[in-house]
Design a protein around this motif. Structure first.
Motif, mmCIF file in Angstrom:
data_model
loop_
_atom_site.group_PDB
_atom_site.id
_atom_site.type_symbol
_atom_site.label_atom_id
_atom_site.label_comp_id
_atom_site.label_asym_id
_atom_site.label_seq_id
_atom_site.Cartn_x
_atom_site.Cartn_y
_atom_site.Cartn_z
ATOM 1 N N GLN A 280 38.534 47.677 37.583
ATOM 2 C CA GLN A 280 39.389 46.493 37.491
ATOM 3 C C GLN A 280 40.854 46.898 37.602
ATOM 4 O O GLN A 280 41.365 47.617 36.743
ATOM 5 C CB GLN A 280 39.106 45.793 36.140
ATOM 6 C CG GLN A 280 39.952 44.570 35.869
ATOM 7 C CD GLN A 280 39.666 43.951 34.506
ATOM 8 O OE1 GLN A 280 38.780 44.408 33.769
ATOM 9 N NE2 GLN A 280 40.412 42.944 34.125
ATOM 10 N N GLN B 225 39.874 50.231 33.647
ATOM 11 C CA GLN B 225 40.891 49.218 33.937
ATOM 12 C C GLN B 225 42.209 49.933 34.216
ATOM 13 O O GLN B 225 42.631 50.782 33.421
ATOM 14 C CB GLN B 225 41.043 48.276 32.748
ATOM 15 C CG GLN B 225 39.766 47.499 32.425
ATOM 16 C CD GLN B 225 39.915 46.570 31.235
ATOM 17 O OE1 GLN B 225 40.523 46.951 30.228
ATOM 18 N NE2 GLN B 225 39.353 45.380 31.344
ATOM 19 N N ASP C 74 41.816 41.098 30.003
ATOM 20 C CA ASP C 74 40.949 39.915 30.082
ATOM 21 C C ASP C 74 39.756 40.009 29.130
ATOM 22 O O ASP C 74 38.620 39.673 29.487
ATOM 23 C CB ASP C 74 40.471 39.688 31.527
ATOM 24 C CG ASP C 74 41.638 39.426 32.482
ATOM 25 O OD1 ASP C 74 42.703 38.985 32.016
ATOM 26 O OD2 ASP C 74 41.482 39.662 33.685
ATOM 27 N N HIS D 204 40.696 34.646 37.960
ATOM 28 C CA HIS D 204 39.983 35.847 37.582
ATOM 29 C C HIS D 204 38.805 35.590 36.634
ATOM 30 O O HIS D 204 38.378 36.472 35.904
ATOM 31 C CB HIS D 204 40.949 36.886 37.003
ATOM 32 C CG HIS D 204 40.570 38.298 37.367
ATOM 33 N ND1 HIS D 204 41.207 39.402 36.864
ATOM 34 C CD2 HIS D 204 39.595 38.789 38.176
ATOM 35 C CE1 HIS D 204 40.658 40.490 37.335
ATOM 36 N NE2 HIS D 204 39.692 40.157 38.141
ATOM 37 N N ASP E 223 44.446 45.390 37.236
ATOM 38 C CA ASP E 223 44.839 44.155 36.559
ATOM 39 C C ASP E 223 45.956 44.464 35.558
ATOM 40 O O ASP E 223 45.984 45.534 34.958
ATOM 41 C CB ASP E 223 43.608 43.625 35.796
ATOM 42 C CG ASP E 223 43.685 42.152 35.463
ATOM 43 O OD1 ASP E 223 44.781 41.573 35.478
ATOM 44 O OD2 ASP E 223 42.614 41.579 35.175
ATOM 45 N N ASP F 84 42.799 41.861 40.345
ATOM 46 C CA ASP F 84 43.679 40.734 40.034
ATOM 47 C C ASP F 84 45.007 41.109 40.671
ATOM 48 O O ASP F 84 45.580 42.152 40.340
ATOM 49 C CB ASP F 84 43.820 40.602 38.510
ATOM 50 C CG ASP F 84 44.695 39.427 38.105
ATOM 51 O OD1 ASP F 84 45.703 39.163 38.796
ATOM 52 O OD2 ASP F 84 44.403 38.786 37.087
ATOM 53 N N GLY G 88 47.924 42.929 39.174
ATOM 54 C CA GLY G 88 48.015 44.377 39.020
ATOM 55 C C GLY G 88 49.139 44.964 39.858
ATOM 56 O O GLY G 88 49.719 45.992 39.520
#
Lengths: 329, 329, 329, 329, 329, 329
Positions: free
Chosen positions: C150, C192, C156, C126, C152, C247, C250
């Protein structure tokens, strides 16, 4: 098929992946009555110290035995032309009552013996040969101590003064000692092959050595070679009936990952098959293949190998029974 | 870190895949002395009827607990700011002596209790909560019957008149009945969630129902919903200390393949995490996560989930201990 | 097929298990010239802290993409009727030179952008979305900071003052912070979802929160529900082009065991598919699915799910490109 | 046990599946002070070209080393009667800073050397022996170039003019060349066994051949036989101290599936054990077993074999240390 | 047990991991004579386009059915108190003669029907329901087109003008079309649930839609919810007998990895169990669970779920048969 | 590289785990035009009796062939310096039309032959060599019956009067008989090695024996030894062109778990490699490696070994072609 003996059903519309998984897809019989040789499972693993799971062995061996056919490629023995063989299910086991289970298994072997069938057991852990021998004695077949051939990484002669266990004496680390101490096995006519692996101490296997068992460690086998080993097995066990036992950890872990205690540096199947085929002509009273623990090998490779070794035992046993009963092909 | 409490070592050159696998990579302590909360393993599975392997659970839970960090994402609880926690190794177990092992495990819990630490056990099979409660009583912590929260596919209240077992009464199918019968657990303050799976008979769980345990079958949970279930847990267990136990087979087999008796149709981790997080404010006296059987899940997913559930228990326990001891962050 | 666009070859004697495994069995193109959308792999995992293996992801995603067909069952979008799509192989990677590899990957994205194709990347770890965004800027497509979606478990946004790493700043735990700091992503138009898992501290994700990113933790998602989450994604990202990144962690580990850092309690595929389908109408500039690490999932389930998510991205991208280019079906 | 040396704890209620997984379940020591021999992990795999994962090797080797006991079955050596041995954890590793990690690992070996202990390293990738030798030199143990015994499918003598890499020169494909070029290893007293596999070109291993290393390709080994190979190892390395290294890919992939670059046609464990046992009497200064990559072998067979090879190295090292220190059993 | 009906043998010394693996460990009967309900396997997968292996399904379903007990936890139905049930082995299959095998399987269903037993088939691929219905018609049970409930990712209504196949028309992608075209199934009383996955084209399922089948795509199910779906099933199928079929790929791949064509985004087991339990009161004429392909799931999770779904079908069928025969508990 | 021949791309930024998986990462060609040697897949397994899956073999062999490099370590042959080689994709296969597929495959071989390339086929089941030979005859290459070298556990000479099959005569249990009966293979110049496994009867392989095929059973091989076997192969096949076929079940199941019918007691890779290398100097007209069934070996070990055997065949073929065309290195 005029002799009326059972055979694996391999006709065109009953393909080998189909139908119920009995051993070699033989008929399922309720008892050993009328059989020459009885396959059965002993789904017992309460005698296991470290990694359990051998209680699940018989089911996986039966499943993988679907690949087996009728005739031995090397010896050309056709066991189903010589003997009546069936699968009689499993010996009684209860995981909550080990003491009684040990007795029930022994009684089961005894009953098979009384019914006149030679037992070939699908283990289960390596406590089983001891129970088999006790059962054969109780069933009147084993009249005096017998010869004994053990393929195994461990000698299984732990003594009770060892500090590594406390409790149940009959287990998969002591069975060979008990079989000798209790007069079931004649140590002078006994041989162990495949011994290896780190030991508790250099004296760990002393009981067997002192008793006179012929112990061939794997590094000795490598030096003497296969042909000499076969000769040695015959020399040691000559002179009477023998019982055969295979702990699959005698094989290299690459071909028996599904066992409780894998021990690097073991036999190949070619060696093991050659050794078993080398035993033709012996008087066999029973046999077993133990320590297949399916949870560690979902692929079934270990159980496949175990099924093949049981087939070799079947061929030996069929010839032995046929010889005793004066049959021939 | 001025409070002197242990924390998982996550500094730059001690990455989480490195170093010895203790629970959450916490320090390994010889005893529970000086600890508020003690993690330890109970590698016992002799109470298992069907598929063994939970004896290997603690090692795999520790290995998979490497992924855990310090702080709860939902409750923001930071257990290592509140309590002294360590891994104290495993309770004594001998696979050849079940009777003595049951006593040794009970004594181990008792000793932890006497040393003043709250026990969080890594199972092992689901006999363990019974031994935990007996130990807590022997250790002086459990002074009267306690509240009990059990996440499980099975109620574990088999009665001895059942025809399905014979022998050892203390096992993973009877523990909840024994805990009630022997006054460890107050059935009126007890609740079981996740119950499902085909039964021996419609009466199989009658003991629990008759005793007054609040039993929420999975199909009832589906009807009432998560929020109502959390409320119900709180309502039932109100009024005193509680003990928490999770049999991982309460989870759906897709997330707990590594267990002896997978039962389709179980909880998701999101549900399980939400329920555990919903218990904040309770007085916790101990907890366990049981029935992780690694041989059926070499990937470690089951053990990973178990480690996460133990982390949720840790957060609950840390708040409970801190509240009792008058600490705050 | 009159429009001349590529399609997966699904004719009768080219069955989907046969032929070379390109993405969706599309033609393999040497470059992105003439394409509307380019699939390619980025077999890079040097940005991984804990468990490596994502470098092997593209090959397994391609292999599992054999199961995909042409048309979306829910939106009825047919991407191959709208756009010219192909697989252009992999970005250059050298495991012995991370610095140069980071540049090479960035250049590769830039070149695809210059050739006029929208990039859909098969990860790889990632770190990739950061490199993608840098490449899109270098290639002239990303003219100002963009919206960012995102999916995930982790935000990050590790900061360099953290004590958990020392060294390479561009990695899979920092990419989102870097993308914001370096003006690639507009935090106010970023969201996110799926955030969860134990944290280093309650402040671990503070950078993102402070920057104005809309962060939906999984326990919040459970409270607000799927429909509200979809609305929130649209609300936050409205007003310009967006980049999509998934990602796979997730997802719940039961459906993404093959990833470096599995985090219990994630999305189901039904949720993830619904969220992606909910993004129709957005202006998409690129996307990626990262962190498929095949060594932890030889079954390919994770890669299968990743391939399906890429198919959803393809449908979104195809509509976006077609809209921009004034095409319609 | 009067000599006060550590031993694996194998008493009755501390069964081998229980307790924390250190190497052979030996005590965990903070440093090598007071030890004769130190086991430790080097969870490093940034020197790996193709398939990563060896960073996870030490944990799995420790876990599988539970099966090991105290005494060698073939040589009867009892290492724990001769030497003080412990597990000292892992060398420092950071996946985000390869340069510094290389230095940290080297320093760790140096420190072990300074503390007077012989290092036995659990890899990690096959960059490690180079770091070990550098560390032994820095720690004052390696005073001049030493003999070197390498079991490996690859010679690991890639030259920098090769077109297959660009960047980090110290890696698992170059370590043997570097060790020779930098005077750590005396090529005339060096031998490589197990070499095989398709090559970049017939000249790929030319550096080693030109330097005078005795290279025994697997097809040559098949011709000369095991006994001759053992003699040749002794002949070549005679005259001084030696360092031992095993890349598990020297073994056949059937017994080492868990490695980054499996190479068909390798050694059996019986051959490998026989060769190591044949080295008795040598002056050993250290050893390692590398390239165990658990993600490719969740069963642990590879790590089990690696643990056994480390046990053989321990027996050799213990005799060597005892001889040097004038101890005897 | 006074009614003389078979039951799974769960007595103390015949534990569920022991004995031969018939379905639910029921007795093995030679024919369906005297049975109310017959379980049998159809180890056929020649109707499979992509990944084969379903021919091995029946054996694994039987093995995993060991976990099942007698009584339904939600409906409290006890099938073995209502009906005589047994396992009658497998239908005839020959992998070298698909045409004749299709006829043999059809004949087998017909014979079961003539013998008066309701068939519950263990698949085998999803060609089977077509053969079942043909057999039921030939056996006199299916007198006119019946209601049909299909849980499946695919509608299985491929038309012969499709360019994706050439040859055998009776296969697992066409069976539902054939069943409608040939008057076995009444499309107006038919419903398909779980439909999803990328399609050949938006028209791929047009045959079913045009015929009047009620098709609930998974994204529609997500919108309408479980309770409404159950109501819809009842509404559509009201008014006569129904046949039930489950393609396990209706389930999410996380719980059915062992199938030929896993399709992300499917049902959970809780949903599937709830839907099946919601069908109580219907007149059932037969059922099957298909597409369990063990090679892709050695763990047996898929087969375990399949066995549980067959148990739910058994409970439905037992109530239906008992109602028809005027029995009650 | 001045000769313009293809080579696997192994430059620094195209590492072997990256890019599309063609055989050995060679270029993908549309046809065999201009090639000396053509690799292609034959994803066919409709000729399989028991466990299917070989249709998935070519994809996995290609994936695992990434590990191969350019030059033979034992013979020093460099095939890419001698010949133009490429991967030309897969032969046409349709699982719904076996008859036509058999013809399509045959035609594909014929076309390759006409285009002047030597075929090396990635199986697919062991029906393929028969189709190859028919194709070579149709393509004008096979002008009279050829020599034949078969490594295999089974002789594959089942006769139609056998009761084990009914239907399709061209299958993986009959191919060798058909090849002889139809004049493709000269039985006097044919040899089979690795034969073993239980048989239907002692006469099962009689056809081959009667026809004059040299059959070396595995137990005979063990007696004669490797060197003698190589000599025997040369002696038998001398005097003309030969075709090579390997059924991977000729290997021991420990190294070929991924096959439909694993047969314990097979060859090691060292033996197999030595035998193939022993064939240098022969005139080769084609070859294949069959029966890789990936579903039974997700690890890819079987496919890795298959890829290595194909590399050995490539080296033999390259020398043969170069000799015929008067090229030299």
């Amino acid at each position: 098929m005029s002799n009326g003996y059972n055979r694996p059903d391999i006709s065109a519309y009953r393909m080998r992946f189909s139908q119920i998984a009995t051993m070699m897809r033989l008929p399922l019989a309720a008892t050993a009555e009328g059989l020459d040789i009885a396959f059965f499972g002993v789904p017992f693993d309460a005698g296991t110290y470290i990694r359990p799971g051998a209680r699940l062995g018989p089911a996986q061996i039966r499943e993988m035995s679907r690949f087996l056919r009728n005739s031995n490629p090397a010896t050309l023995v056709q066991p189903f032309e010589l003997c009546q063989v069936a699968d009689i299910g499993d010996a009684p086991v209860n995981t909550m009552n080990t003491e009684r289970t040990l007795q029930e298994i022994t009684d089961f072997f005894a009953e098979v013996a009384r019914q006149g069938a030679l037992p070939l057991a699908l283990g289960g852990d390596h406590t089983i040969p001891y129970l088999a021998l006790e059962g054969l004695r109780a069933g009147g077949v084993l009249k005096q101590s017998v010869g004994f051939i053990q393929f195994d990484a461990d000698a299984d002669v732990l003594t009770s003064e060892s500090d590594v266990f406390d409790g149940l004496e009959v287990n998969h680390g002591t069975f060979a000692r008990l079989a000798i101490e209790r007069g079931l096995v004649d140590p002078k006519r006994s041989i162990q092959l495949g011994l290896r692996g780190s030991q508790y101490s250099p004296d760990a296997n002393r009981f067997a050595a002192d008793a006179g068992v012929r112990m061939i460690y794997q590094h000795e086998f490598d030096e003497m070679g296969l042909a000499a080993a076969i000769k040695e097995i015959k020399r040691v066990t000559a002179g009477g009936p023998v019982y055969l036992t295979v702990d699959v950890d005698g094989l290299d872990p690459s071909i028996c990952p599904g066992t409780g205690y894998p021990e690097p540096g073991g036999f190949t199947m070619r060696e093991m098959q050659a050794m078993l085929r080398g035993l033709r002509g012996m008087e066999i009273i029973g046999g077993d293949v133990c320590e297949v623990a399916p949870p560690y090998d979902p692929s079934g490779l270990t159980a496949l190998n175990a099924a093949h070794l049981l087939f070799e035992m079947l061929c030996l046993a069929a010839e032995s029974v046929a010889a005793r009963k004066g049959r021939q092909r």
